[in-house]
Write an enzyme that holds these catalytic residues in place. Structure first.
Site, PDB file in Angstrom:
ATOM      1  N   GLY A 188     -33.476 -25.792  34.256  1.00 27.12           N
ATOM      2  CA  GLY A 188     -33.931 -26.695  33.196  1.00 27.12           C
ATOM      3  C   GLY A 188     -35.415 -26.997  33.306  1.00 27.12           C
ATOM      4  N   ILE A 192     -37.732 -33.694  33.355  1.00 29.57           N
ATOM      5  CA  ILE A 192     -37.265 -33.974  34.720  1.00 29.57           C
ATOM      6  C   ILE A 192     -37.421 -32.743  35.613  1.00 29.57           C
ATOM      7  CG2 ILE A 192     -35.235 -34.617  36.106  1.00 29.57           C
ATOM      8  CD1 ILE A 192     -34.341 -36.423  33.804  1.00 29.57           C
ATOM      9  N   ARG A 279     -28.922 -35.106  30.328  1.00 27.01           N
ATOM     10  CA  ARG A 279     -28.053 -36.213  30.711  1.00 27.01           C
ATOM     11  C   ARG A 279     -27.070 -36.497  29.584  1.00 27.01           C
ATOM     12  NH1 ARG A 279     -29.656 -38.900  35.129  1.00 27.01           N
ATOM     13  NH2 ARG A 279     -28.822 -40.898  34.439  1.00 27.01           N
ATOM     14  N   ASP A 319     -29.524 -45.408  26.776  1.00 24.26           N
ATOM     15  CA  ASP A 319     -29.088 -44.011  26.861  1.00 24.26           C
ATOM     16  C   ASP A 319     -27.671 -43.783  26.357  1.00 24.26           C
ATOM     17  OD1 ASP A 319     -31.499 -43.406  28.023  1.00 24.26           O
ATOM     18  OD2 ASP A 319     -30.660 -42.529  29.855  1.00 24.26           O
ATOM     19  N   HIS A 451     -67.763 -46.223  27.091  1.00 24.24           N
ATOM     20  CA  HIS A 451     -68.349 -44.999  27.628  1.00 24.24           C
ATOM     21  C   HIS A 451     -68.747 -45.218  29.087  1.00 24.24           C
ATOM     22  CE1 HIS A 451     -70.601 -41.297  27.906  1.00 24.24           C
ATOM     23  NE2 HIS A 451     -71.600 -41.983  28.460  1.00 24.24           N
TER      24      HIS A 451
HETATM   25  C1  LIG Z   1     -35.447 -38.221  37.450  1.00 22.84           C
HETATM   26  C2  LIG Z   1     -35.593 -39.027  36.180  1.00 22.84           C
HETATM   27  C3  LIG Z   1     -36.851 -39.387  35.742  1.00 22.84           C
HETATM   28  C4  LIG Z   1     -36.995 -40.132  34.582  1.00 22.84           C
HETATM   29  N1  LIG Z   1     -38.247 -40.483  34.196  1.00 22.84           N
HETATM   30  C5  LIG Z   1     -38.416 -41.212  33.071  1.00 22.84           C
HETATM   31  C6  LIG Z   1     -39.699 -41.627  32.664  1.00 22.84           C
HETATM   32  O1  LIG Z   1     -40.697 -41.318  33.312  1.00 22.84           O
HETATM   33  N2  LIG Z   1     -39.810 -42.384  31.561  1.00 22.84           N
HETATM   34  C7  LIG Z   1     -38.713 -42.737  30.818  1.00 22.84           C
HETATM   35  O2  LIG Z   1     -38.868 -43.430  29.802  1.00 22.84           O
HETATM   36  N3  LIG Z   1     -37.482 -42.365  31.181  1.00 22.84           N
HETATM   37  C8  LIG Z   1     -37.304 -41.616  32.288  1.00 22.84           C
HETATM   38  N4  LIG Z   1     -36.050 -41.267  32.682  1.00 22.84           N
HETATM   39  C9  LIG Z   1     -34.913 -41.690  31.841  1.00 22.84           C
HETATM   40  C10 LIG Z   1     -34.577 -43.156  32.110  1.00 22.84           C
HETATM   41  O3  LIG Z   1     -34.258 -43.317  33.461  1.00 22.84           O
HETATM   42  C11 LIG Z   1     -33.426 -43.590  31.218  1.00 22.84           C
HETATM   43  O4  LIG Z   1     -33.750 -43.333  29.873  1.00 22.84           O
HETATM   44  C12 LIG Z   1     -33.155 -45.084  31.385  1.00 22.84           C
HETATM   45  O5  LIG Z   1     -32.837 -45.406  32.709  1.00 22.84           O
HETATM   46  C13 LIG Z   1     -31.999 -45.523  30.471  1.00 22.84           C
HETATM   47  O6  LIG Z   1     -31.812 -46.884  30.610  1.00 22.84           O
HETATM   48  P1  LIG Z   1     -30.394 -47.570  30.346  1.00 22.84           P
HETATM   49  O7  LIG Z   1     -30.582 -48.998  30.668  1.00 22.84           O
HETATM   50  O8  LIG Z   1     -29.899 -47.177  29.022  1.00 22.84           O
HETATM   51  O9  LIG Z   1     -29.406 -46.890  31.381  1.00 22.84           O
HETATM   52  P2  LIG Z   1     -29.425 -46.791  33.015  1.00 22.84           P
HETATM   53  O10 LIG Z   1     -30.803 -46.926  33.522  1.00 22.84           O
HETATM   54  O11 LIG Z   1     -28.678 -45.555  33.291  1.00 22.84           O
HETATM   55  O12 LIG Z   1     -28.627 -48.070  33.438  1.00 22.84           O
HETATM   56  C14 LIG Z   1     -27.281 -48.232  33.153  1.00 22.84           C
HETATM   57  C15 LIG Z   1     -26.708 -49.200  34.163  1.00 22.84           C
HETATM   58  O13 LIG Z   1     -25.412 -49.568  33.746  1.00 22.84           O
HETATM   59  C16 LIG Z   1     -24.559 -49.662  34.874  1.00 22.84           C
HETATM   60  N5  LIG Z   1     -23.179 -49.504  34.403  1.00 22.84           N
HETATM   61  C17 LIG Z   1     -22.670 -48.502  33.655  1.00 22.84           C
HETATM   62  N6  LIG Z   1     -21.381 -48.764  33.333  1.00 22.84           N
HETATM   63  C18 LIG Z   1     -21.084 -49.945  33.917  1.00 22.84           C
HETATM   64  C19 LIG Z   1     -19.912 -50.758  33.949  1.00 22.84           C
HETATM   65  N7  LIG Z   1     -18.823 -50.410  33.278  1.00 22.84           N
HETATM   66  N8  LIG Z   1     -19.959 -51.901  34.649  1.00 22.84           N
HETATM   67  C20 LIG Z   1     -21.090 -52.286  35.316  1.00 22.84           C
HETATM   68  N9  LIG Z   1     -22.215 -51.570  35.301  1.00 22.84           N
HETATM   69  C21 LIG Z   1     -22.220 -50.425  34.606  1.00 22.84           C
HETATM   70  C22 LIG Z   1     -25.047 -48.530  35.773  1.00 22.84           C
HETATM   71  O14 LIG Z   1     -24.674 -48.772  37.111  1.00 22.84           O
HETATM   72  C23 LIG Z   1     -26.557 -48.620  35.567  1.00 22.84           C
HETATM   73  O15 LIG Z   1     -27.139 -49.469  36.504  1.00 22.84           O
HETATM   74  C24 LIG Z   1     -35.862 -40.542  33.839  1.00 22.84           C
HETATM   75  C25 LIG Z   1     -34.583 -40.197  34.295  1.00 22.84           C
HETATM   76  C26 LIG Z   1     -34.453 -39.445  35.447  1.00 22.84           C
HETATM   77  C27 LIG Z   1     -33.081 -39.105  35.920  1.00 22.84           C
END
Ligand SMILES: Cc1cc2nc3c(=O)[nH]c(=O)nc-3n(C[C@H](O)[C@H](O)[C@H](O)COP(=O)(O)OP(=O)(O)OC[C@H]3O[C@@H](n4cnc5c(N)ncnc54)[C@H](O)[C@@H]3O)c2cc1C
Length: 476
Positions: A188, A192, A279, A319, A451
């Site tokens: 990929g 990432i 993802r 996400d 500048h």
């Molecule tokens: C290696 C890597 C690099 C990245 N770099 C970037 C970047 O530079 N910039 C950027 O914008 N994005 C980046 N991303 C993407 C970014 O991490 C995600 O878009 C972001 O974290 C999504 O946020 P979220 O809150 O939707 O979900 P998440 O961050 O996935 O958080 C979801 C949370 O919900 C919790 N959860 C889920 N289901 C339950 C449940 N039933 N009960 C209790 N808890 C639960 C999980 O434990 C988790 O803590 C990167 C991702 C990766 C893997």
């Protein structure tokens, strides 16, 4: 029922924790439930972004870029370093410390904003009740006037390259290597894959990236992708396009990777393989059968443009819903959901979500690519300015890349801005703000830029769109 809240948020990633804080700032009684457990067995708020994504990857990118520059660049400044070496354990300790500080910071912010941060599993039941299973303690059912689902995403696992946590790993695994693999395979060539490939290539790994698509960085402007491909090749990334993985067999000595490209079957031996093919929304155990929430065919929670699900009073953000999987997109949805719950007007402008790839050079853009504008049929003009003509970039010894502005021919509307070069991820903020405020290209031209600064390249690119660049010959 033991407790009642105005808002219960499930998930404390950048979407959920921001939603919880904003809802509390709006005067509501809020709980935020999260079950994230790190590899040391400790729970932490902050989700993928803080624990296993944005933050640790940027910590390693910074360390390895400094190391790389110390090798290739310091001598040009007259700095004599002797032999430069990298202690991987120290680099990883720093990465872990940054993650710890920021995730503890979320817990601190919850306290400061009077959000109840609950550690454990949350499940949406019917009638906006939430079943909370704490990491220690008894299951309880919490009442909520409104619920925000922010359960995030998980890495896609390929059936022919199952994660074993040792030889075949996901992006999280690749952030926590304790040694530099001699030969690293990455499946990929998205953001990432490129970021992780860069980290380990800078430390000396021979990195081969296989990408099923024929186009490199298909989502970026073609001119940007072309220059980036050249730069990554120079770094030593061997990027093989149109290469479809067929199998990955892990043995004691490494992984035998097989793939097919235009010339037929190919194989590759690597010490470790990172699978970074995207993802998928994560909703395992999140929804009771009678919760009423609908998932689409790809597993995303179905929402409207205001992030409302089909169940009144239940929102979903980040996400786990449609749109780019980016932390800042999720956070803005969190703010919107919290404000809508508080009865305020709120929306997210999905047309101006910036994208950044933190490689060297960095890549950043907002709005449409030139190819998209061309396809739309709207008459347009473009202006570019190379960092090789920018004084600050010269001083930084980072002159590769350019800023490109795309504007409408008729009313001068800014349609897209694309940057490849130093600090592109910072510079793009100006373009995002300009587009958010419907600025014209002329507005950018008439704005004073300090500048010498990298931002002058944005100013000059805007001027170049009208053939009025002052520090570079204009295209005739
Ligand atoms: C290696 C890597 C690099 C990245 N770099 C970037 C970047 O530079 N910039 C950027 O914008 N994005 C980046 N991303 C993407 C970014 O991490 C995600 O878009 C972001 O974290 C999504 O946020 P979220 O809150 O939707 O979900 P998440 O961050 O996935 O958080 C979801 C949370 O919900 C919790 N959860 C889920 N289901 C339950 C449940 N039933 N009960 C209790 N808890 C639960 C999980 O434990 C988790 O803590 C990167 C991702 C990766 C893997």
């Amino acid at each position: 029922m033991s407790r009642n809240y105005d808002v219960v948020v499930i998930g404390a990633g950048p979407a959920g924790y921001i939603a919880a804080i904003r809802a509390a700032q709006n005067g509501l009684k809020v709980a935020c439930i999260d079950e994230w457990k790190n590899k040391d067995g400790k729970n932490a708020f902050g989700g993928t972004c803080l624990n296993a994504g944005c933050i640790p990857s940027k910590a390693l990118l910074e360390s390895t870029e400094l190391y790389h520059r110390a090798h290739g660049e310091f001598a040009k400044h007259g700095i004599e370093t002797g032999k430069v070496s990298m202690d991987i354990a120290t680099m990883q300790k720093r990465r872990a410390a940054i993650v710890r500080q920021l995730t503890n910071g979320v817990a601190g912010l919850f306290k400061a904003n009077k959000v109840d941060g609950l550690v454990g599993h949350g499940k949406l039941l019917a009638d906006k009740k939430v079943e909370f299973t704490p990491v220690d303690g008894d299951v309880e059912v919490i009442g909520a006037a409104q619920v925000i689902l922010a359960s995030g995403s998980a890495p896609v696992e390929l059936p022919m390259a199952k994660f074993d946590g040792e030889r075949v790993v996901d992006s999280w695994g690749a952030l926590e290597f304790e040694d530099v693999p001699k030969r690293l395979g990455v499946v990929g060539a998205g953001a990432i894959g490129l970021e992780l490939g860069s980290v380990w290539a800078r430390l000396g790994a021979e990195v081969t990236i296989i990408e099923a698509l024929d186009d490199f960085l298909y989502m970026a402007d073609r001119e940007v992708a072309k220059l980036a491909a050249k730069e990554f090749k120079q770094l030593g990334l061997d990027i093989r396009l149109g290469a479809k993985l067929t199998s990955a067999k892990a043995g004691k000595k490494g992984v035998t990777v097989e793939y097919e490209d235009k010339s037929g079957k190919q194989s590759l031996e690597v010490d470790k393989l990172v699978v970074a093919v995207g993802r998928k929304p994560f909703t395992e155990g999140l929804l009771a059968e009678d919760s009423g929430i609908q998932l689409d065919e790809r597993g995303f929670i179905v929402v409207d443009e205001s992030c409302r699900t089909r169940v009144k009073g239940v929102f979903a953000i980040g996400d786990c819903v449609r749109g780019p999987m980016l932390a800042h997109k999720g956070s803005e949805e969190g703010v919107m959901a919290a404000d809508l719950i508080a009865g305020e007007l709120a929306e997210v402008n999905y047309d101006v979500v910036p994208s950044v790839i933190y490689t060297a050079p960095e890549i950043a853009w907002v709005g449409k690519t030139e190819e998209q504008v061309k396809d739309s049929g709207r008459a347009y003009k473009t202006g570019s300015f190379p960092f090789s003509a920018n004084g600050r970039a010269k001083a930084l010894e980072q002159t590769s890349g350019f800023v490109k502005v795309i504007s409408a021919e008729d009313d001068d509307e800014l349609l897209g801005v694309h940057i490849v070069g130093p600090m592109a991820g910072e510079l793009i903020a100006e373009a995002v703000l300009a587009m958010e405020f419907d600025a014209s290209t002329e507005d950018l031209q008439r704005t004073i830029h300090a500048h010498p600064s990298l931002a002058e390249a944005m100013h000059e690119a805007a001027l170049a769109a009208d053939k009025r660049a002052l520090n570079y010959p204009n295209k005739s």
